[in-house]
Scaffold this active site. Structure first.
Site, PDB file in Angstrom:
ATOM      1  CG  ASN A 109       2.444  -6.599  10.419  1.00 57.83           C
ATOM      2  OD1 ASN A 109       2.209  -7.697  10.649  1.00 57.83           O
ATOM      3  ND2 ASN A 109       1.408  -5.827  10.131  1.00 57.83           N
ATOM      4  NE  ARG A 164       0.126  -7.147  13.937  1.00 60.03           N
ATOM      5  CZ  ARG A 164      -0.665  -7.879  13.354  1.00 60.03           C
ATOM      6  NH1 ARG A 164      -0.266  -8.358  12.307  1.00 60.03           N
ATOM      7  NH2 ARG A 164      -2.093  -8.206  13.746  1.00 60.03           N
ATOM      8  CG  HIS A 214      -7.412  -5.517  15.775  1.00 54.14           C
ATOM      9  ND1 HIS A 214      -8.723  -5.968  15.567  1.00 54.14           N
ATOM     10  CD2 HIS A 214      -6.727  -5.618  14.708  1.00 54.14           C
ATOM     11  CE1 HIS A 214      -8.938  -6.693  14.542  1.00 54.14           C
ATOM     12  NE2 HIS A 214      -7.720  -6.669  13.870  1.00 54.14           N
ATOM     13  NE  ARG A 245      -9.106 -14.328  12.343  1.00 51.04           N
ATOM     14  CZ  ARG A 245      -8.443 -13.091  12.414  1.00 51.04           C
ATOM     15  NH1 ARG A 245      -9.108 -12.196  12.590  1.00 51.04           N
ATOM     16  NH2 ARG A 245      -7.271 -13.239  11.967  1.00 51.04           N
ATOM     17  NE  ARG A 300     -12.743  -2.539  -1.079  1.00 53.92           N
ATOM     18  CZ  ARG A 300     -11.329  -2.372  -0.938  1.00 53.92           C
ATOM     19  NH1 ARG A 300     -10.960  -1.106  -1.474  1.00 53.92           N
ATOM     20  NH2 ARG A 300     -10.661  -3.464  -0.823  1.00 53.92           N
ATOM     21  CD  GLU A 304      -1.191  -3.425  12.675  1.00 57.65           C
ATOM     22  OE1 GLU A 304      -1.305  -3.723  11.564  1.00 57.65           O
ATOM     23  OE2 GLU A 304      -1.456  -3.926  13.721  1.00 57.65           O
TER      24      GLU A 304
HETATM   25  P1  ADP Z   1      -6.750  -5.596   7.316  1.00 60.05           P
HETATM   26  O1  ADP Z   1      -7.567  -6.190   8.558  1.00 60.05           O
HETATM   27  O2  ADP Z   1      -6.501  -6.702   6.343  1.00 60.05           O
HETATM   28  O3  ADP Z   1      -5.758  -4.646   7.679  1.00 60.05           O
HETATM   29  P2  ADP Z   1      -8.355  -3.361   6.251  1.00 60.05           P
HETATM   30  O4  ADP Z   1      -8.309  -2.532   7.542  1.00 60.05           O
HETATM   31  O5  ADP Z   1      -7.331  -2.697   5.248  1.00 60.05           O
HETATM   32  O6  ADP Z   1      -7.856  -4.814   6.407  1.00 60.05           O
HETATM   33  O7  ADP Z   1      -9.918  -3.396   5.691  1.00 60.05           O
HETATM   34  C1  ADP Z   1      -9.993  -4.266   4.627  1.00 60.05           C
HETATM   35  C2  ADP Z   1     -11.489  -4.376   4.474  1.00 60.05           C
HETATM   36  O8  ADP Z   1     -12.136  -3.133   4.377  1.00 60.05           O
HETATM   37  C3  ADP Z   1     -12.136  -4.951   3.249  1.00 60.05           C
HETATM   38  O9  ADP Z   1     -13.390  -5.923   3.448  1.00 60.05           O
HETATM   39  C4  ADP Z   1     -12.571  -4.114   2.147  1.00 60.05           C
HETATM   40  O10 ADP Z   1     -13.574  -4.165   1.379  1.00 60.05           O
HETATM   41  C5  ADP Z   1     -12.900  -2.758   3.526  1.00 60.05           C
HETATM   42  N1  ADP Z   1     -13.094  -1.673   2.577  1.00 60.05           N
HETATM   43  C6  ADP Z   1     -11.928  -0.805   2.166  1.00 60.05           C
HETATM   44  N2  ADP Z   1     -12.737   0.166   1.521  1.00 60.05           N
HETATM   45  C7  ADP Z   1     -13.828   0.356   1.612  1.00 60.05           C
HETATM   46  C8  ADP Z   1     -14.981   1.038   1.093  1.00 60.05           C
HETATM   47  N3  ADP Z   1     -15.073   2.206   0.715  1.00 60.05           N
HETATM   48  N4  ADP Z   1     -16.313   0.541   1.493  1.00 60.05           N
HETATM   49  C9  ADP Z   1     -16.450  -0.595   1.949  1.00 60.05           C
HETATM   50  N5  ADP Z   1     -15.534  -1.499   2.598  1.00 60.05           N
HETATM   51  C10 ADP Z   1     -14.240  -1.065   2.255  1.00 60.05           C
END
Ligand code: ADP
Length: 404
Positions: free
Chosen positions: A7, A92, A181, A242, A286, A388
């Site tokens: 990826n 990917r 996605h 974004r 978070r 993914e």
């Molecule tokens: P990517 O698009 O980079 O693959 P992810 O699907 O891993 O991203 O999502 C990342 C987001 O998920 C971040 O904003 C992270 O803060 C949020 N996130 C992960 N765990 C939690 C949680 N327990 N509560 C709130 N947000 C979360």
């Protein structure tokens, strides 16, 4: 089958070696800040996934991949001792344009078509193509598959994918909605059908991939009929960095007033906006939720806007479909944040999407999908965990098995 999933991003590389029969990951690798002086690559092996970190300063994305292969062969902890033990490579690819409606085995014809897609994702496709070429030169006999973020959305009708611009731009440059996605939306829809115990072809689903990037798709009878990301991933929801959809006239206005270039504006929209831009705290949900708890008003506004835009998109897709059986939440935020799910569905109960707060609060086990609406909610709410790399590995092994 042992599949190496590749990826490649503009400045990152994520790889996993996956044994698809047992659905287990044998190796994980993440290279970040590629192209910068402090670029690094961390690699870890099953079973304990203890990370070793290497500097990859000065290397390009395909060179990082080559470095990973060298380590895979040489490291005594590695699950393989020769590249011949990798059965297939799953790549990917962000943009498949109108050329690819499903995953494709990379032969000469497919490779030529990939070149034609590079303009559609100029940051992502070229490094991915360079990785494919590098792997073909090192492992010419190992089958390679391209799995596209856009493929699932090629079923959208023209009314969803054509933009109200002069048609010459579609004809000349293929400017249209492609979405993204797709692998995640397809998987989330199928998992929801399994949870509901009904065939996907009978269902109307709204799938919400809410991670750093975010998009929502209307999946009618198993097919994507509309999705919130557009020509590029910039359209649609408010995301980590974004902006999502804004009045396009704002761009020219800001550029004139601030005297900034196209590239600078692009960077504002893609890297400095969204949750980060409004909260001023972070792009990471978070951190922003913590700031809300500490009373930060800008963070509260960012969350309010984020939730509101998701609610409006879900409502829009409810209208776009002939029926809605379930809303499906997936990716980092969708899977993990009970608080955001509660905020989102608090506003949607009148549409028949009624959250069970207790079920919502339960922290799901990794890989366990579940229904979090009340039993007699007219529209169910599901949480599906996404992976993914695992899905790319499965699509790769399915296609390669068919060829054998
Ligand atoms: P990517 O698009 O980079 O693959 P992810 O699907 O891993 O991203 O999502 C990342 C987001 O998920 C971040 O904003 C992270 O803060 C949020 N996130 C992960 N765990 C939690 C949680 N327990 N509560 C709130 N947000 C979360």
């Amino acid at each position: 089958m042992r599949v190496l999933v590749v990826n490649a991003g503009s400045s990152s590389l994520k790889c996993q070696l996956i044994e698809t029969d047992g659905k287990v990951s044998l190796m994980k690798c993440l290279a970040e800040k590629v192209g910068k002086d402090d670029a690094y690559m961390s690699i870890s092996f099953a079973p304990d996934f203890q990370k070793s970190t290497y500097s990859v300063s000065g290397l390009s994305v395909p060179e990082c991949l080559k470095r990973l292969l060298d380590i895979l062969v040489d490291d005594p902890e590695s699950p393989i001792s020769g590249l011949g033990q990798i059965d297939a490579i799953g790549n990917r690819i962000v943009a498949g344009g109108e050329y690819f409606s499903k995953a494709a085995l990379i032969d000469e014809a497919a490779r030529e078509k990939l070149d034609l897609c590079e303009d559609l994702a100029p940051l992502h496709n070229p490094p991915a193509d360079a990785c494919i070429d590098m792997m073909r030169s090192i492992m010419p006999d190992t089958p390679q598959v391209a799995v596209f973020d856009t493929a699932f959305h090629t079923t959208m009708p023209p009314k969803a994918y054509v933009y109200p611009l002069p048609m010459e731009y579609y004809e000349k440059y293929k400017i249209r909605r492609y979405g993204a996605h797709g692998t995640s939306h397809r998987y989330a829809a199928q998992q929801a059908a399994n949870l509901l115990g009904r065939p996907l072809r009978d269902l109307g689903l709204i799938t919400c991939h809410l991670g750093n990037g975010g998009s929502i798709t209307a999946v009618n009878h198993g097919k994507s009929i509309d999705t919130s990301m557009g020509f590029t991933p910039l359209e649609g929801l408010m995301m980590g960095t974004r902006s999502g959809s804004i009045d396009p006239a704002i761009l020219t206005y800001i550029m004139r007033r601030e005297g900034i270039s196209f590239d600078e504006m692009d960077s504002v929209l893609n890297r400095e906006s969204g949750i980060l831009g409004v909260s001023g705290v972070s792009a990471d949900m978070r951190d922003v939720l913590d700031a809300v708890k500490a009373g930060n008003e800008q963070a509260e506004l960012a969350i309010d806007m984020y939730v509101y835009r998701i609610q409006k998109t879900i409502g829009g897709y409810y209208a776009a479909m002939t029926r809605t059986d379930a809303v499906v939440m997936t990716a980092g935020i969708g899977e993990n944040s009970a608080e955001l799910r509660e905020r989102i569905f608090d506003g949607l109960a009148h549409m028949g999407m009624i959250l069970d707060k207790k079920r919502n609060d339960v922290t799901g086990e990794i890989g366990v999908n579940r229904i979090i609406s009340i039993d007699d909610s007219p529209i169910k709410i599901c949480v599906v965990t996404t992976d993914e790399e695992m899905r790319i590995a499965r699509e790769t092994s399915d296609l390669v098995s068919q060829m054998m």
